[in-house]
Design an enzyme around this catalytic site. Structure first.
Site, PDB file in Angstrom:
ATOM      1  N   SER A 274       0.819  -1.224   0.000  1.00 17.30           N
ATOM      2  CA  SER A 274       0.000   0.000   0.000  1.00 17.30           C
ATOM      3  C   SER A 274       0.846   1.264   0.000  1.00 17.30           C
ATOM      4  CB  SER A 274      -0.882   0.069   1.254  1.00 17.30           C
ATOM      5  OG  SER A 274      -1.792  -0.969   1.291  1.00 17.30           O
TER       6      SER A 274
ATOM      7  N   HIS B 210      -3.268   0.505  -5.011  1.00 24.78           N
ATOM      8  CA  HIS B 210      -2.554  -0.618  -5.634  1.00 24.78           C
ATOM      9  C   HIS B 210      -2.735  -0.538  -7.149  1.00 24.78           C
ATOM     10  CE1 HIS B 210      -1.656  -3.158  -2.022  1.00 24.78           C
ATOM     11  NE2 HIS B 210      -2.482  -2.267  -1.518  1.00 24.78           N
TER      12      HIS B 210
ATOM     13  N   HIS C  74      -5.373  -9.316  -2.241  1.00 30.49           N
ATOM     14  CA  HIS C  74      -5.519  -9.710  -0.841  1.00 30.49           C
ATOM     15  C   HIS C  74      -6.698 -10.664  -0.683  1.00 30.49           C
ATOM     16  CE1 HIS C  74      -3.766  -5.641  -1.023  1.00 30.49           C
ATOM     17  NE2 HIS C  74      -3.105  -5.953   0.076  1.00 30.49           N
TER      18      HIS C  74
ATOM     19  N   TYR D  79      -9.024 -10.264   1.419  1.00 28.01           N
ATOM     20  CA  TYR D  79     -10.261  -9.508   1.673  1.00 28.01           C
ATOM     21  C   TYR D  79     -10.948  -9.060   0.395  1.00 28.01           C
ATOM     22  CZ  TYR D  79      -7.237  -5.323   1.266  1.00 28.01           C
ATOM     23  OH  TYR D  79      -6.348  -4.381   0.832  1.00 28.01           O
ATOM     24  N   GLU D  80     -10.240  -9.126  -0.733  1.00 29.85           N
ATOM     25  CA  GLU D  80     -10.877  -8.803  -2.014  1.00 29.85           C
ATOM     26  C   GLU D  80     -11.662  -9.991  -2.560  1.00 29.85           C
ATOM     27  OE1 GLU D  80      -8.130  -6.421  -4.746  1.00 29.85           O
ATOM     28  OE2 GLU D  80      -6.761  -7.120  -3.201  1.00 29.85           O
TER      29      GLU D  80
ATOM     30  N   ALA E  86       2.215  -2.595   4.543  1.00 27.72           N
ATOM     31  CA  ALA E  86       1.813  -1.682   5.605  1.00 27.72           C
ATOM     32  C   ALA E  86       1.283  -2.558   6.734  1.00 27.72           C
ATOM     33  CB  ALA E  86       0.714  -0.753   5.101  1.00 27.72           C
TER      34      ALA E  86
ATOM     35  N   MET F 286      -2.653  -7.690   6.538  1.00 31.04           N
ATOM     36  CA  MET F 286      -3.578  -8.538   5.766  1.00 31.04           C
ATOM     37  C   MET F 286      -2.933  -9.100   4.503  1.00 31.04           C
ATOM     38  SD  MET F 286      -6.811  -5.955   6.128  1.00 31.04           S
ATOM     39  CE  MET F 286      -7.172  -5.125   7.683  1.00 31.04           C
ATOM     40  N   SER F 287      -1.618  -9.203   4.496  1.00 30.74           N
ATOM     41  CA  SER F 287      -0.951  -9.655   3.265  1.00 30.74           C
ATOM     42  C   SER F 287       0.286 -10.487   3.586  1.00 30.74           C
ATOM     43  CB  SER F 287      -0.563  -8.431   2.421  1.00 30.74           C
ATOM     44  OG  SER F 287       0.457  -7.687   3.059  1.00 30.74           O
TER      45      SER F 287
ATOM     46  N   ASN G 234       0.347   2.602  11.634  1.00 31.04           N
ATOM     47  CA  ASN G 234      -0.524   3.041  12.744  1.00 31.04           C
ATOM     48  C   ASN G 234      -0.294   2.130  13.940  1.00 31.04           C
ATOM     49  OD1 ASN G 234      -2.013   1.126  10.716  1.00 31.04           O
ATOM     50  ND2 ASN G 234      -2.948   0.735  12.706  1.00 31.04           N
TER      51      ASN G 234
ATOM     52  N   HIS H 203      -8.262   4.031   7.090  1.00 36.70           N
ATOM     53  CA  HIS H 203      -7.428   3.627   5.947  1.00 36.70           C
ATOM     54  C   HIS H 203      -6.698   4.816   5.325  1.00 36.70           C
ATOM     55  CE1 HIS H 203      -5.873   1.178   2.759  1.00 36.70           C
ATOM     56  NE2 HIS H 203      -6.514   1.849   1.812  1.00 36.70           N
TER      57      HIS H 203
END
Ligand code: HPA
Length: 268
Positions: free
Chosen positions: A24, A55, A77, A79-80, A107, A205-206, A229, A241
Protein backbone atom coordinates in the site's frame (compact mmCIF):
# COMPACT_ATOMS: atom_id res chain seq x y z
CA UNK A 1 1.37 -19.93 -14.10
CA UNK A 2 3.74 -21.01 -16.85
CA UNK A 3 1.50 -19.14 -19.33
CA UNK A 4 2.01 -16.05 -17.19
CA UNK A 5 5.78 -16.49 -16.92
CA UNK A 6 6.03 -17.14 -20.69
CA UNK A 7 4.02 -13.96 -21.32
CA UNK A 8 6.31 -11.88 -19.10
CA UNK A 9 9.48 -13.52 -20.40
CA UNK A 10 8.59 -12.53 -23.97
CA UNK A 11 8.28 -8.87 -22.93
CA UNK A 12 11.30 -8.21 -20.77
CA UNK A 13 14.73 -7.21 -22.06
CA UNK A 14 16.62 -8.35 -18.94
CA UNK A 15 16.41 -11.27 -16.52
CA UNK A 16 15.85 -10.20 -12.96
CA UNK A 17 17.09 -12.39 -10.10
CA UNK A 18 15.66 -10.06 -7.46
CA UNK A 19 12.01 -9.07 -7.15
CA UNK A 20 10.15 -6.73 -4.87
CA UNK A 21 6.46 -6.69 -4.00
CA UNK A 22 5.29 -3.17 -3.22
CA UNK A 23 2.55 -2.75 -0.64
CA UNK A 24 0.00 0.00 0.00
CA UNK A 25 1.29 3.44 -0.99
CA UNK A 26 4.74 2.11 -1.92
CA UNK A 27 4.22 1.78 -5.67
CA UNK A 28 6.51 4.77 -6.34
CA UNK A 29 9.59 2.52 -6.20
CA UNK A 30 8.63 0.87 -9.50
CA UNK A 31 8.68 4.29 -11.17
CA UNK A 32 12.35 4.75 -10.24
CA UNK A 33 13.46 1.75 -12.33
CA UNK A 34 15.11 2.75 -15.60
CA UNK A 35 14.50 1.24 -19.05
CA UNK A 36 11.32 -0.31 -17.69
CA UNK A 37 9.15 -2.93 -19.32
CA UNK A 38 5.69 -2.32 -17.86
CA UNK A 39 3.18 -5.15 -18.01
CA UNK A 40 -0.28 -4.46 -16.55
CA UNK A 41 -1.64 -7.39 -14.53
CA UNK A 42 -4.79 -7.45 -16.67
CA UNK A 43 -2.73 -8.44 -19.73
CA UNK A 44 -1.06 -11.42 -18.06
CA UNK A 45 -2.85 -14.78 -18.44
CA UNK A 46 -4.28 -15.95 -15.12
CA UNK A 47 -2.95 -13.03 -13.09
CA UNK A 48 -5.47 -11.89 -10.45
CA UNK A 49 -6.45 -8.22 -10.71
CA UNK A 50 -6.01 -5.93 -7.72
CA UNK A 51 -8.92 -3.75 -6.64
CA UNK A 52 -7.57 -2.10 -3.46
CA UNK A 53 -7.10 1.67 -3.34
CA UNK A 54 -3.41 2.55 -3.68
CA UNK A 55 -2.55 -0.62 -5.63
CA UNK A 56 -1.74 0.04 -9.29
CA UNK A 57 -1.50 -3.48 -10.65
CA UNK A 58 1.51 -3.94 -12.93
CA UNK A 59 4.76 -5.84 -13.24
CA UNK A 60 7.68 -3.52 -13.90
CA UNK A 61 10.99 -5.02 -14.94
CA UNK A 62 13.78 -2.50 -15.16
CA UNK A 63 17.18 -1.49 -13.92
CA UNK A 64 18.12 -0.32 -10.45
CA UNK A 65 21.56 1.25 -10.82
CA UNK A 66 22.19 -1.19 -13.65
CA UNK A 67 20.84 -4.27 -11.86
CA UNK A 68 17.76 -6.00 -13.32
CA UNK A 69 14.88 -5.94 -10.84
CA UNK A 70 11.25 -7.06 -11.10
CA UNK A 71 8.72 -5.01 -9.16
CA UNK A 72 5.16 -6.10 -8.53
CA UNK A 73 3.35 -2.84 -8.08
CA UNK A 74 0.11 -3.68 -6.32
CA UNK A 75 -0.97 -7.01 -4.88
CA UNK A 76 -4.22 -8.81 -4.28
CA UNK A 77 -5.52 -9.71 -0.84
CA UNK A 78 -7.82 -12.28 0.71
CA UNK A 79 -10.26 -9.51 1.67
CA UNK A 80 -10.88 -8.80 -2.01
CA UNK A 81 -12.27 -12.31 -2.30
CA UNK A 82 -9.14 -14.00 -3.61
CA UNK A 83 -7.83 -17.28 -2.28
CA UNK A 84 -4.35 -17.60 -0.77
CA UNK A 85 -3.46 -19.54 -3.92
CA UNK A 86 -4.41 -16.59 -6.14
CA UNK A 87 -2.52 -14.22 -3.83
CA UNK A 88 0.62 -16.34 -4.29
CA UNK A 89 0.28 -16.54 -8.09
CA UNK A 90 2.64 -13.61 -8.77
CA UNK A 91 5.40 -15.03 -6.60
CA UNK A 92 5.14 -18.45 -8.20
CA UNK A 93 5.29 -16.81 -11.63
CA UNK A 94 8.43 -14.89 -10.65
CA UNK A 95 9.93 -18.10 -9.27
CA UNK A 96 9.43 -19.73 -12.69
CA UNK A 97 11.29 -16.74 -14.21
CA UNK A 98 14.36 -17.70 -12.17
CA UNK A 99 14.01 -14.93 -9.62
CA UNK A 100 15.84 -16.15 -6.49
CA UNK A 101 15.33 -13.33 -3.98
CA UNK A 102 12.03 -11.74 -3.03
CA UNK A 103 11.54 -8.60 -0.99
CA UNK A 104 8.01 -8.27 0.39
CA UNK A 105 6.91 -4.89 1.65
CA UNK A 106 3.68 -4.10 3.39
CA UNK A 107 1.81 -1.68 5.61
CA UNK A 108 1.18 -3.04 9.07
CA UNK A 109 -0.35 -2.08 12.37
CA UNK A 110 2.04 -1.88 15.31
CA UNK A 111 1.02 -4.49 17.88
CA UNK A 112 4.27 -3.88 19.74
CA UNK A 113 3.66 -0.66 21.70
CA UNK A 114 7.28 0.42 21.14
CA UNK A 115 6.64 0.85 17.42
CA UNK A 116 5.96 4.36 16.12
CA UNK A 117 3.91 5.18 13.00
CA UNK A 118 6.23 5.60 10.05
CA UNK A 119 8.81 3.19 11.44
CA UNK A 120 10.19 0.46 9.17
CA UNK A 121 10.46 -2.99 10.77
CA UNK A 122 12.10 -6.13 9.36
CA UNK A 123 9.88 -9.20 9.54
CA UNK A 124 11.70 -11.89 11.52
CA UNK A 125 8.95 -14.50 11.33
CA UNK A 126 5.22 -14.77 10.83
CA UNK A 127 2.05 -16.29 12.22
CA UNK A 128 -0.51 -17.39 9.64
CA UNK A 129 -3.99 -16.60 10.95
CA UNK A 130 -5.56 -16.35 7.49
CA UNK A 131 -7.25 -19.72 7.80
CA UNK A 132 -5.91 -20.46 4.32
CA UNK A 133 -2.70 -21.67 2.71
CA UNK A 134 -1.57 -21.20 -0.91
CA UNK A 135 -0.21 -24.76 -0.97
CA UNK A 136 -3.54 -26.44 -0.14
CA UNK A 137 -4.44 -29.09 -2.69
CA UNK A 138 -2.30 -31.34 -4.87
CA UNK A 139 1.37 -30.43 -4.61
CA UNK A 140 3.16 -29.29 -7.76
CA UNK A 141 6.46 -31.15 -7.38
CA UNK A 142 7.98 -28.88 -10.04
CA UNK A 143 7.61 -25.97 -7.65
CA UNK A 144 8.65 -27.56 -4.37
CA UNK A 145 8.09 -30.25 -1.73
CA UNK A 146 4.77 -31.25 -0.18
CA UNK A 147 5.88 -30.21 3.31
CA UNK A 148 8.20 -27.22 2.98
CA UNK A 149 10.42 -26.11 5.84
CA UNK A 150 9.61 -22.67 7.27
CA UNK A 151 12.18 -22.47 10.05
CA UNK A 152 13.89 -19.48 8.48
CA UNK A 153 11.10 -18.15 6.30
CA UNK A 154 12.66 -14.66 6.35
CA UNK A 155 16.36 -15.21 5.78
CA UNK A 156 18.52 -14.12 8.73
CA UNK A 157 21.33 -13.10 6.41
CA UNK A 158 18.98 -10.83 4.47
CA UNK A 159 17.83 -9.20 7.71
CA UNK A 160 21.47 -8.56 8.61
CA UNK A 161 22.05 -7.01 5.17
CA UNK A 162 18.96 -4.83 5.61
CA UNK A 163 20.03 -3.77 9.12
CA UNK A 164 23.44 -2.75 7.73
CA UNK A 165 21.77 -0.77 4.94
CA UNK A 166 19.47 0.84 7.50
CA UNK A 167 22.44 1.76 9.65
CA UNK A 168 24.04 3.50 6.66
CA UNK A 169 20.85 5.61 6.50
CA UNK A 170 20.89 6.34 10.22
CA UNK A 171 18.03 3.94 10.99
CA UNK A 172 18.17 1.25 13.65
CA UNK A 173 15.78 -1.27 12.08
CA UNK A 174 13.81 -3.33 14.60
CA UNK A 175 12.75 -6.90 13.83
CA UNK A 176 9.35 -8.31 14.62
CA UNK A 177 6.86 -11.11 14.10
CA UNK A 178 4.10 -10.39 11.57
CA UNK A 179 0.64 -11.86 12.16
CA UNK A 180 -1.50 -12.14 9.03
CA UNK A 181 -5.26 -11.77 9.44
CA UNK A 182 -7.88 -11.92 6.65
CA UNK A 183 -9.43 -8.46 7.27
CA UNK A 184 -10.93 -6.33 5.81
CA UNK A 185 -11.95 -4.83 9.15
CA UNK A 186 -9.20 -3.60 11.39
CA UNK A 187 -8.86 -5.68 14.53
CA UNK A 188 -10.63 -5.20 17.85
CA UNK A 189 -8.52 -4.22 20.85
CA UNK A 190 -9.16 -7.72 22.27
CA UNK A 191 -7.81 -9.27 19.08
CA UNK A 192 -4.71 -7.10 19.31
CA UNK A 193 -4.15 -8.17 22.95
CA UNK A 194 -4.51 -11.77 21.76
CA UNK A 195 -1.98 -11.19 18.95
CA UNK A 196 0.48 -9.66 21.42
CA UNK A 197 0.02 -12.65 23.74
CA UNK A 198 0.81 -15.15 20.99
CA UNK A 199 3.98 -13.29 20.07
CA UNK A 200 3.08 -10.87 17.27
CA UNK A 201 4.66 -7.43 16.91
CA UNK A 202 2.96 -6.48 13.65
CA UNK A 203 -0.44 -7.17 12.13
CA UNK A 204 -1.46 -7.00 8.50
CA UNK A 205 -3.58 -8.54 5.77
CA UNK A 206 -0.95 -9.65 3.26
CA UNK A 207 2.55 -11.09 2.74
CA UNK A 208 2.14 -14.49 4.40
CA UNK A 209 0.74 -16.37 1.35
CA UNK A 210 3.60 -14.91 -0.72
CA UNK A 211 6.20 -15.93 1.88
CA UNK A 212 4.84 -19.48 2.04
CA UNK A 213 4.85 -19.82 -1.76
CA UNK A 214 8.36 -18.37 -1.97
CA UNK A 215 9.75 -20.73 0.65
CA UNK A 216 8.03 -23.64 -1.10
CA UNK A 217 10.01 -22.79 -4.25
CA UNK A 218 13.26 -22.27 -2.34
CA UNK A 219 13.24 -18.51 -2.89
CA UNK A 220 14.89 -16.34 -0.27
CA UNK A 221 12.66 -13.78 1.40
CA UNK A 222 13.17 -10.42 3.04
CA UNK A 223 10.08 -8.80 4.57
CA UNK A 224 9.84 -5.12 5.44
CA UNK A 225 6.81 -3.62 7.17
CA UNK A 226 5.99 0.04 7.33
CA UNK A 227 4.19 0.59 10.63
CA UNK A 228 1.41 2.88 9.47
CA UNK A 229 -0.52 3.04 12.74
CA UNK A 230 -0.59 1.75 16.29
CA UNK A 231 -2.88 -1.32 16.19
CA UNK A 232 -6.37 -1.05 17.69
CA UNK A 233 -6.39 -0.30 21.39
CA UNK A 234 -2.67 0.52 21.55
CA UNK A 235 -3.77 4.16 21.66
CA UNK A 236 -7.27 5.67 22.01
CA UNK A 237 -7.34 6.67 18.34
CA UNK A 238 -9.68 5.06 15.82
CA UNK A 239 -8.15 3.43 12.74
CA UNK A 240 -8.64 4.96 9.32
CA UNK A 241 -7.43 3.63 5.95
CA UNK A 242 -6.71 7.19 4.83
CA UNK A 243 -4.15 7.52 7.60
CA UNK A 244 -2.59 4.19 6.64
CA UNK A 245 -2.11 5.52 3.10
CA UNK A 246 -0.88 8.90 4.33
CA UNK A 247 1.76 7.33 6.58
CA UNK A 248 2.85 5.07 3.72
CA UNK A 249 3.17 8.19 1.57
CA UNK A 250 5.13 10.04 4.26
CA UNK A 251 7.78 7.31 4.62
CA UNK A 252 7.86 6.08 1.05
CA UNK A 253 11.11 7.93 0.35
CA UNK A 254 12.96 6.14 3.14
CA UNK A 255 11.43 2.79 2.11
CA UNK A 256 12.57 3.42 -1.49
CA UNK A 257 16.02 4.44 -0.32
CA UNK A 258 16.26 1.31 1.84
CA UNK A 259 15.18 -0.86 -1.12
CA UNK A 260 17.75 0.85 -3.37
CA UNK A 261 20.48 0.03 -0.88
CA UNK A 262 19.34 -3.49 -0.01
CA UNK A 263 18.38 -5.00 -3.36
CA UNK A 264 21.87 -4.96 -4.94
CA UNK A 265 23.28 -6.67 -1.85
CA UNK A 266 20.86 -9.60 -2.06
CA UNK A 267 22.46 -10.94 -5.21
CA UNK A 268 25.54 -12.26 -3.42
N1 HPA B 1 -4.31 -3.97 11.02
C1 HPA B 1 -4.27 -4.77 9.94
N2 HPA B 1 -3.70 -4.42 8.81
C2 HPA B 1 -3.11 -3.21 8.75
C3 HPA B 1 -3.12 -2.33 9.83
C4 HPA B 1 -3.75 -2.73 11.04
O1 HPA B 1 -3.79 -2.00 12.05
N3 HPA B 1 -2.46 -1.21 9.43
C5 HPA B 1 -2.07 -1.42 8.15
N4 HPA B 1 -2.47 -2.63 7.73
Amino acid sequence: MSDASDYIEARIPVWPTVAVVLGSGLGAFADTLTEPAVIPYNEIPGWPQSTAIGHAGKVVVGLLDGMPVAALSGRVHLYEGYTAKQVAFGIQTLGLLDVVSIVLTNAAGGVNPDYKPGQLVLISDHINLLGQNPLTGPNDENLGPRFPDMSEAYLKRYREIAREAGKDMGMDLAQGVYAAVPGPNYETPAEIRYLRTIGADLVGMSTVPETIAANHMGLKVLGISCVTNPAAGVTDKKLDHKEVLETGERVKDSMIELLRRVLPRLQQ
